[in-house]
Design a protein around this motif. Sequence first.
Motif, PDB file in Angstrom:
ATOM      1  N   ALA A  63      -6.996   0.425   5.793  1.00 35.88           N
ATOM      2  CA  ALA A  63      -5.973  -0.607   5.975  1.00 35.88           C
ATOM      3  C   ALA A  63      -5.158  -0.221   7.196  1.00 35.88           C
ATOM      4  O   ALA A  63      -4.952   0.972   7.478  1.00 35.88           O
ATOM      5  N   MET A 115      -6.257  -8.497  -2.424  1.00 35.74           N
ATOM      6  CA  MET A 115      -5.917  -7.248  -3.100  1.00 35.74           C
ATOM      7  C   MET A 115      -4.498  -7.251  -3.655  1.00 35.74           C
ATOM      8  O   MET A 115      -4.140  -6.416  -4.474  1.00 35.74           O
ATOM      9  N   THR A 123      -5.588  -0.980  -6.770  1.00 35.80           N
ATOM     10  CA  THR A 123      -6.888  -0.392  -6.439  1.00 35.80           C
ATOM     11  C   THR A 123      -6.813   0.427  -5.169  1.00 35.80           C
ATOM     12  O   THR A 123      -5.829   0.344  -4.409  1.00 35.80           O
ATOM     13  N   GLU A 124      -7.845   1.225  -4.918  1.00 34.29           N
ATOM     14  CA  GLU A 124      -7.943   1.985  -3.674  1.00 34.29           C
ATOM     15  C   GLU A 124      -8.678   1.171  -2.621  1.00 34.29           C
ATOM     16  O   GLU A 124      -9.626   0.437  -2.927  1.00 34.29           O
ATOM     17  N   LEU A 125      -8.250   1.295  -1.362  1.00 35.42           N
ATOM     18  CA  LEU A 125      -8.879   0.605  -0.242  1.00 35.42           C
ATOM     19  C   LEU A 125      -9.579   1.622   0.662  1.00 35.42           C
ATOM     20  O   LEU A 125      -9.094   2.737   0.845  1.00 35.42           O
ATOM     21  N   LEU A 146     -12.275  -4.189   6.345  1.00 29.44           N
ATOM     22  CA  LEU A 146     -11.921  -5.066   5.232  1.00 29.44           C
ATOM     23  C   LEU A 146     -12.296  -6.497   5.593  1.00 29.44           C
ATOM     24  O   LEU A 146     -12.238  -6.893   6.759  1.00 29.44           O
ATOM     25  N   GLU A 197       0.831  -1.203   0.000  1.00 29.11           N
ATOM     26  CA  GLU A 197       0.000   0.000   0.000  1.00 29.11           C
ATOM     27  C   GLU A 197       0.863   1.249   0.000  1.00 29.11           C
ATOM     28  O   GLU A 197       2.007   1.234   0.476  1.00 29.11           O
ATOM     29  N   THR A 216      -3.385   0.220  -3.146  1.00 29.46           N
ATOM     30  CA  THR A 216      -2.485  -0.877  -3.492  1.00 29.46           C
ATOM     31  C   THR A 216      -1.989  -0.592  -4.911  1.00 29.46           C
ATOM     32  O   THR A 216      -2.423   0.372  -5.548  1.00 29.46           O
TER      33      THR A 216
END
Length: 291
Positions: A75, A211, A70-72, A155, A47, A67
């Motif tokens: 985290a 992810m 993609t966006e989280l 998550l 990340e 990541t």
Amino acid sequence: MRRYAFVLADVFTERAFGGNQLAVLPDARGLSDGEMQALAREFNFSETAFVLPPDDTAHTRRLRIFTPETELPFAGHPTVGAAAVLVAREEARERLLLEEGVGLVTVDVSGTFARLTVTSPYEAPDHYPSVPAVAAALSLAPEDIVETWYGGVGLRFCYVRVADRAAVDRAVLDRAAWRSGVVGGWSGSLYVFAGHLTDGGRLHARSFAAMLDGGEDPATGSACAGLVAALAQRGGCRAPSYTLRVDQGVAMGRPSDLEAVARTADGELASVSVGGHTVLVGEGTITLPDA
């Protein structure tokens, strides 16, 4: 040309080159969504954290986490690490209120130790992962697995409790079996652990993150948050708090040490905290063309 400062940090460790690697851009104003994603691919850590002004001026910052793919919405190690970076750079006080995709996250920082706290609810479906499918994905025998369940705070994870530390270390992700038997379920992220589940117990864990396309993650704060929440609820939330220490990343040569605490009130889960140390290992600038 536009220049952006960045800091490299190792999170959930007291030693450089352990824990989970993180890139933090302490002032990401002016970056587009596409540029943030491109920078996350460029750093190529699990990340990268982008710090922005808050939407609500009563809060400290807004944090976006990407990541390489993609966006989280949230985290653990980027939240802990970004907070540690901001305090070390004297850009924030020792209690930070960070706006993230899951809502407001509080982070308390003391020296190199930072502890995030979330009040997001624990979620879990009414069904369980297939033990044979999970065993095949991890190259383990079904008899190695004590129990499995889905759950998460912010998550989602598939939790896999195995018989002992040797079984944790023996796991090898079979990507074909993982994609055909695990991916597509409530969560494809496998969090494998063994140890003492009593309050104050110590666990040995590994994480294979969806992810990251099944890649192993050396420290997964969000998984620890969901795990301690699940175990506190399993106990009926009778105790005011429930604490676990987790060793992770050992097999990768990046040993990590995480502390997770679930707090309860009136028989309900009230909050979950995850904390650990952060070591700053480098800084620099990255240059982008004008928008």
